[in-house]
Design a protein around this motif. Structure first.
Motif, PDB file in Angstrom:
ATOM      1  N   ILE A  63       0.842  -1.190   0.000  1.00 31.38           N
ATOM      2  CA  ILE A  63       0.000   0.000   0.000  1.00 31.38           C
ATOM      3  C   ILE A  63       0.883   1.249   0.000  1.00 31.38           C
ATOM      4  N   ALA A  64       0.334   2.335  -0.560  1.00 32.16           N
ATOM      5  CA  ALA A  64       1.050   3.610  -0.595  1.00 32.16           C
ATOM      6  C   ALA A  64       0.050   4.759  -0.526  1.00 32.16           C
ATOM      7  N   ARG A  65       0.530   5.877   0.000  1.00 35.12           N
ATOM      8  CA  ARG A  65      -0.276   7.095   0.084  1.00 35.12           C
ATOM      9  C   ARG A  65       0.581   8.244  -0.434  1.00 35.12           C
ATOM     10  N   ILE A  66       0.025   9.007  -1.359  1.00 31.40           N
ATOM     11  CA  ILE A  66       0.741  10.123  -1.967  1.00 31.40           C
ATOM     12  C   ILE A  66      -0.085  11.385  -1.778  1.00 31.40           C
ATOM     13  N   GLU A  67       0.549  12.448  -1.289  1.00 36.15           N
ATOM     14  CA  GLU A  67      -0.160  13.705  -1.053  1.00 36.15           C
ATOM     15  C   GLU A  67       0.551  14.845  -1.794  1.00 36.15           C
ATOM     16  N   PRO A  68       0.074  15.183  -2.997  1.00 39.16           N
ATOM     17  CA  PRO A  68       0.676  16.293  -3.738  1.00 39.16           C
ATOM     18  C   PRO A  68      -0.003  17.622  -3.442  1.00 39.16           C
ATOM     19  N   THR A  69       0.761  18.704  -3.544  1.00 37.07           N
ATOM     20  CA  THR A  69       0.244  20.064  -3.408  1.00 37.07           C
ATOM     21  C   THR A  69       0.901  20.928  -4.482  1.00 37.07           C
ATOM     22  N   PHE A  70       0.081  21.551  -5.337  1.00 36.14           N
ATOM     23  CA  PHE A  70       0.657  22.394  -6.384  1.00 36.14           C
ATOM     24  C   PHE A  70      -0.356  23.427  -6.861  1.00 36.14           C
ATOM     25  N   LYS A  71       0.085  24.289  -7.782  1.00 37.20           N
ATOM     26  CA  LYS A  71      -0.760  25.352  -8.311  1.00 37.20           C
ATOM     27  C   LYS A  71      -0.843  25.240  -9.827  1.00 37.20           C
TER      28      LYS A  71
END
Length: 197
Positions: free
Chosen positions: A154-162
């Motif tokens: 399992i994996a969790r990815i949290e991106p933040t961008f504009k």
């Protein structure tokens, strides 16, 4: 016989954990979600997008990766049916001609806060790539937090961008962008994936 002996020696020198450097992540579209916020003087719009799909290949030793993520424009929801109808229309995202929004990952740099414990790896970094909106691609950088467990797959990815609308030729009705719709859209995501070594 010599070949077998050679393979045994290689296994002793390079244990299995060192060889398994790559992990293929396949997003779980049913659990993954994108959130977006458009802040303008006259109005603040908050919405979500579902059915996020794609794959990412990570090098667990170098903490680098490539891949492609996308979601359907039609799955974007701002909580207002009339606004959503305008959003997918020709003046805005033109879902008929350009049905998906995509992010193509070309590399991960500036990794930090790295934690390794058994089969778990956790880190933050900068995801470099290109975002395609309205059929127009532009360079993009996302701050990303990754946590995965190769034993549990399992994996969790949290991106933040504009995303800057002008970079993708999203103009809307005259005078709306900058007044009711922000010129730049803030995007965050919570993406879940299965790990395939």
């Amino acid at each position: 016989m010599k070949f077998a002996l050679k393979m045994i020696l290689l296994a002793l020198v390079f244990p299995a954990s060192a060889m398994a450097q790559d992990a293929a992540l396949e997003l779980d579209a049913s659990r993954s979600k994108i959130s977006f916020v458009s802040t303008a003087p006259a109005e603040k719009i908050v919405g979500t997008a579902e059915d996020v799909s794609g794959t990412v290949k990570l090098n667990l030793e170098k903490l680098d990766g490539t891949g492609k993520l996308s979601f359907p424009v039609e799955k974007m929801n701002t909580g207002n049916k009339l606004r959503d109808k305008h959003l997918v229309g020709k003046d805005w995202l033109n879902a008929k001609a350009n049905p998906t929004i995509t992010f193509e990952l070309t590399s991960i740099t500036d990794t930090k806060d790295v934690k390794r414990e058994g089969t778990q790896v956790e880190f933050t970094g900068t995801a470099n790539g290109n975002v395609t909106v309205n059929g127009v691609s532009a360079p993009s950088k996302a701050e990303v937090k990754v946590k995965l467990d190769t034993a549990k797959n399992i994996a969790r990815i949290e991106p933040t961008f504009k995303v800057k609308l002008a970079d993708h030729k999203v103009e809307g009705k005259k005078g709306v962008v900058g007044d009711k719709v922000g010129e730049t859209i803030d995007i965050t995501g919570v993406l879940y994936a299965k790990v395939k070594k």
